[in-house]
Write a protein that holds these residues in place. Structure first.
Motif, PDB file in Angstrom:
ATOM      1  N   GLY A 125       0.790  -1.228   0.000  1.00  0.00           N
ATOM      2  CA  GLY A 125       0.000   0.000   0.000  1.00  0.00           C
ATOM      3  C   GLY A 125       0.816   1.269   0.000  1.00  0.00           C
ATOM      4  N   THR A 126       2.095   1.170  -0.376  1.00  0.00           N
ATOM      5  CA  THR A 126       2.976   2.343  -0.328  1.00  0.00           C
ATOM      6  C   THR A 126       3.462   2.782  -1.702  1.00  0.00           C
ATOM      7  N   ASP A 127       3.255   1.941  -2.731  1.00  0.00           N
ATOM      8  CA  ASP A 127       3.669   2.272  -4.093  1.00  0.00           C
ATOM      9  C   ASP A 127       2.528   1.901  -5.042  1.00  0.00           C
ATOM     10  N   SER A 128       2.290   2.744  -6.040  1.00  0.00           N
ATOM     11  CA  SER A 128       1.115   2.572  -6.897  1.00  0.00           C
ATOM     12  C   SER A 128       1.390   1.836  -8.204  1.00  0.00           C
ATOM     13  N   GLY A 129       2.541   1.191  -8.326  1.00  0.00           N
ATOM     14  CA  GLY A 129       2.850   0.464  -9.555  1.00  0.00           C
ATOM     15  C   GLY A 129       1.927  -0.724  -9.768  1.00  0.00           C
ATOM     16  N   PHE A 130       1.615  -1.019 -11.059  1.00  0.00           N
ATOM     17  CA  PHE A 130       0.743  -2.133 -11.414  1.00  0.00           C
ATOM     18  C   PHE A 130       1.518  -3.369 -11.845  1.00  0.00           C
ATOM     19  N   THR A 131       2.752  -3.167 -12.329  1.00  0.00           N
ATOM     20  CA  THR A 131       3.498  -4.277 -12.908  1.00  0.00           C
ATOM     21  C   THR A 131       4.779  -4.543 -12.121  1.00  0.00           C
ATOM     22  N   PHE A 132       5.382  -5.712 -12.391  1.00  0.00           N
ATOM     23  CA  PHE A 132       6.615  -6.080 -11.702  1.00  0.00           C
ATOM     24  C   PHE A 132       7.702  -5.016 -11.882  1.00  0.00           C
ATOM     25  N   SER A 133       7.769  -4.433 -13.075  1.00  0.00           N
ATOM     26  CA  SER A 133       8.858  -3.498 -13.394  1.00  0.00           C
ATOM     27  C   SER A 133       8.435  -2.037 -13.360  1.00  0.00           C
TER      28      SER A 133
ATOM     29  N   THR B  65      -3.765   0.790   2.807  1.00  0.00           N
ATOM     30  CA  THR B  65      -3.533  -0.327   3.732  1.00  0.00           C
ATOM     31  C   THR B  65      -2.956  -1.525   2.979  1.00  0.00           C
ATOM     32  N   VAL B  66      -2.448  -2.489   3.719  1.00  0.00           N
ATOM     33  CA  VAL B  66      -1.939  -3.734   3.138  1.00  0.00           C
ATOM     34  C   VAL B  66      -3.128  -4.528   2.604  1.00  0.00           C
ATOM     35  N   THR B  67      -3.054  -4.922   1.341  1.00  0.00           N
ATOM     36  CA  THR B  67      -4.148  -5.676   0.731  1.00  0.00           C
ATOM     37  C   THR B  67      -3.601  -6.906   0.010  1.00  0.00           C
ATOM     38  N   GLU B  68      -4.422  -7.943  -0.053  1.00  0.00           N
ATOM     39  CA  GLU B  68      -4.027  -9.138  -0.796  1.00  0.00           C
ATOM     40  C   GLU B  68      -4.261  -8.908  -2.283  1.00  0.00           C
ATOM     41  N   ILE B  69      -3.286  -9.290  -3.099  1.00  0.00           N
ATOM     42  CA  ILE B  69      -3.422  -9.207  -4.552  1.00  0.00           C
ATOM     43  C   ILE B  69      -4.075 -10.500  -5.031  1.00  0.00           C
ATOM     44  N   THR B  70      -5.124 -10.379  -5.823  1.00  0.00           N
ATOM     45  CA  THR B  70      -5.829 -11.552  -6.335  1.00  0.00           C
ATOM     46  C   THR B  70      -5.838 -11.533  -7.860  1.00  0.00           C
ATOM     47  N   CYS B  71      -6.463 -12.537  -8.445  1.00  0.00           N
ATOM     48  CA  CYS B  71      -6.532 -12.604  -9.903  1.00  0.00           C
ATOM     49  C   CYS B  71      -7.451 -11.531 -10.483  1.00  0.00           C
ATOM     50  N   SER B  72      -8.239 -10.881  -9.623  1.00  0.00           N
ATOM     51  CA  SER B  72      -9.165  -9.845 -10.095  1.00  0.00           C
ATOM     52  C   SER B  72      -9.016  -8.518  -9.358  1.00  0.00           C
ATOM     53  N   SER B  73      -8.069  -8.430  -8.448  1.00  0.00           N
ATOM     54  CA  SER B  73      -7.855  -7.193  -7.692  1.00  0.00           C
ATOM     55  C   SER B  73      -6.359  -6.949  -7.472  1.00  0.00           C
ATOM     56  N   PRO B  74      -5.857  -5.791  -7.924  1.00  0.00           N
ATOM     57  CA  PRO B  74      -6.552  -4.673  -8.568  1.00  0.00           C
ATOM     58  C   PRO B  74      -7.177  -5.079  -9.911  1.00  0.00           C
ATOM     59  N   SER B  75      -8.379  -4.579 -10.151  1.00  0.00           N
ATOM     60  CA  SER B  75      -9.111  -4.925 -11.365  1.00  0.00           C
ATOM     61  C   SER B  75      -8.678  -4.027 -12.514  1.00  0.00           C
ATOM     62  N   HIS B  76      -7.499  -4.335 -13.054  1.00  0.00           N
ATOM     63  CA  HIS B  76      -6.931  -3.538 -14.140  1.00  0.00           C
ATOM     64  C   HIS B  76      -6.110  -4.455 -15.029  1.00  0.00           C
ATOM     65  N   PRO B  77      -6.318  -4.415 -16.330  1.00  0.00           N
ATOM     66  CA  PRO B  77      -5.589  -5.312 -17.244  1.00  0.00           C
ATOM     67  C   PRO B  77      -4.074  -5.188 -17.148  1.00  0.00           C
TER      68      PRO B  77
ATOM     69  N   TYR C 107      -3.199 -10.026 -12.900  1.00  0.00           N
ATOM     70  CA  TYR C 107      -4.589  -9.998 -13.358  1.00  0.00           C
ATOM     71  C   TYR C 107      -4.845 -11.169 -14.303  1.00  0.00           C
ATOM     72  N   TYR C 108      -5.565 -12.179 -13.795  1.00  0.00           N
ATOM     73  CA  TYR C 108      -5.944 -13.357 -14.577  1.00  0.00           C
ATOM     74  C   TYR C 108      -7.459 -13.536 -14.454  1.00  0.00           C
ATOM     75  N   PRO C 109      -8.246 -12.793 -15.244  1.00  0.00           N
ATOM     76  CA  PRO C 109      -9.709 -12.775 -15.063  1.00  0.00           C
ATOM     77  C   PRO C 109     -10.393 -14.119 -15.293  1.00  0.00           C
ATOM     78  N   LYS C 110      -9.735 -15.066 -15.975  1.00  0.00           N
ATOM     79  CA  LYS C 110     -10.365 -16.367 -16.220  1.00  0.00           C
ATOM     80  C   LYS C 110     -10.209 -17.323 -15.034  1.00  0.00           C
ATOM     81  N   LEU C 111      -9.413 -16.925 -14.056  1.00  0.00           N
ATOM     82  CA  LEU C 111      -9.211 -17.778 -12.891  1.00  0.00           C
ATOM     83  C   LEU C 111     -10.133 -17.374 -11.750  1.00  0.00           C
TER      84      LEU C 111
END
Length: 260
Positions: free
Chosen positions: A180-188, A199-211, A216-220
């Motif tokens: 919850g301290t950096d807003s990057g979406f990708t590994f790099s 806050t600290v949040t769990e990353i899931t296949c649909s959250s953050p909901s952004h391609p 982000y694996y929407p089929k899982l």
């Protein structure tokens, strides 16, 4: 009658006080464990944007602590401390170690710090030993996902004691968290501070909901575990001997669905 009324009042008040998770541990002695961290971050399991170079997928060193319920290294849906932020973003451990030491000095909530070496690839193992105390039976740790903006895996306050005995073996699947301290979406992603801090949040296949999100694996329905940790109690006759090496199944973590 007055004395009896006072006693009943006191006992009723005491029974209403909050009880920590570790208060029921009645084990009489210390327990030593071998903790084995297994990275399961493979290109087969997580093909999207899998980092192959500059740097390739890998894991930071593991930093953990045995403690009582009076201390918390990190918690889901709560704000990460400055020490956890530095560790999750840059792998710097000094700030977090200082926070742990200060907590131990002030409220005697910490029994010991432990660490394990980094893993230079997404898959592999690292291990170390830890010591738990009846008054400090909880285990917490963090391992940074490298590369990433502020992502990590870990455990928050796992109780190794059940009533009057220590658990012989515990295995937990691990999933990615965002500090919850950096807003990057990708590994790099480049460094882009989250203001205000989240806050600290769990990353899931649909959250953050952004391609653009690397996970982000929407089929899982759920992500496969990106890592796993096993803690094995060391018997007294085994103290000083090498711990068993646990080899994970080769294909237990692969995504079956098409996720490209």
């Amino acid at each position: 009658k007055v004395i009896w009324t006072v006693l009943v009042t006191i006992l009723g008040y005491a029974s209403s006080l909050p009880v920590g998770d570790d208060s029921l541990c009645t084990a009489e002695e210390l327990a030593k464990y071998r903790i084995i961290f297994t990275g399961k971050w493979s290109q087969t399991a997580f093909p999207k944007q899998y980092p192959l170079y500059r740097p390739p997928a890998q894991w930071s060193s593991l930093l953990g602590v045995t403690h009582s319920s009076d201390y918390s290294m990190w918690k889901k849906n709560e704000y990460a401390s400055n020490g956890v932020r530095d560790f999750a973003e840059k792998g710097e451990a000094w700030g977090l170690m200082k926070e742990i030491e200060e907590a131990g000095e002030k409220i005697q909530s910490v029994h010991g710090i432990f660490s394990a070496p980094a893993i230079s690839s997404g898959t592999g193992q690292t291990s170390t030993e830890l010591e738990a105390h009846p008054r400090h039976p909880l285990v917490s740790f963090v391992v940074r996902i490298v590369p990433s903006p502020d992502w990590f895996v870990g455990i928050d306050s796992l109780n190794l004691c059940q009533g009057g005995h220590w658990m012989e073996k515990v295995t937990v699947d691990l999933y990615p968290y965002d500090a919850g301290t950096d807003s990057g979406f990708t590994f790099s992603s480049p460094n882009f501070a989250t203001i205000p801090q989240d806050t600290v949040t769990e990353i899931t296949c649909s959250s953050p909901s952004h391609p653009a999100n690397s996970f982000y694996y929407p089929k899982l329905k759920i992500l496969p575990p990106i890592a796993q940790v096993t803690m094995v109690k060391i018997k007294k006759t085994q103290l000083g001997l090498s711990a068993p090496f646990i080899n994970p199944p080769a294909k237990s973590n692969e995504i079956i669905d098409t996720v490209s």
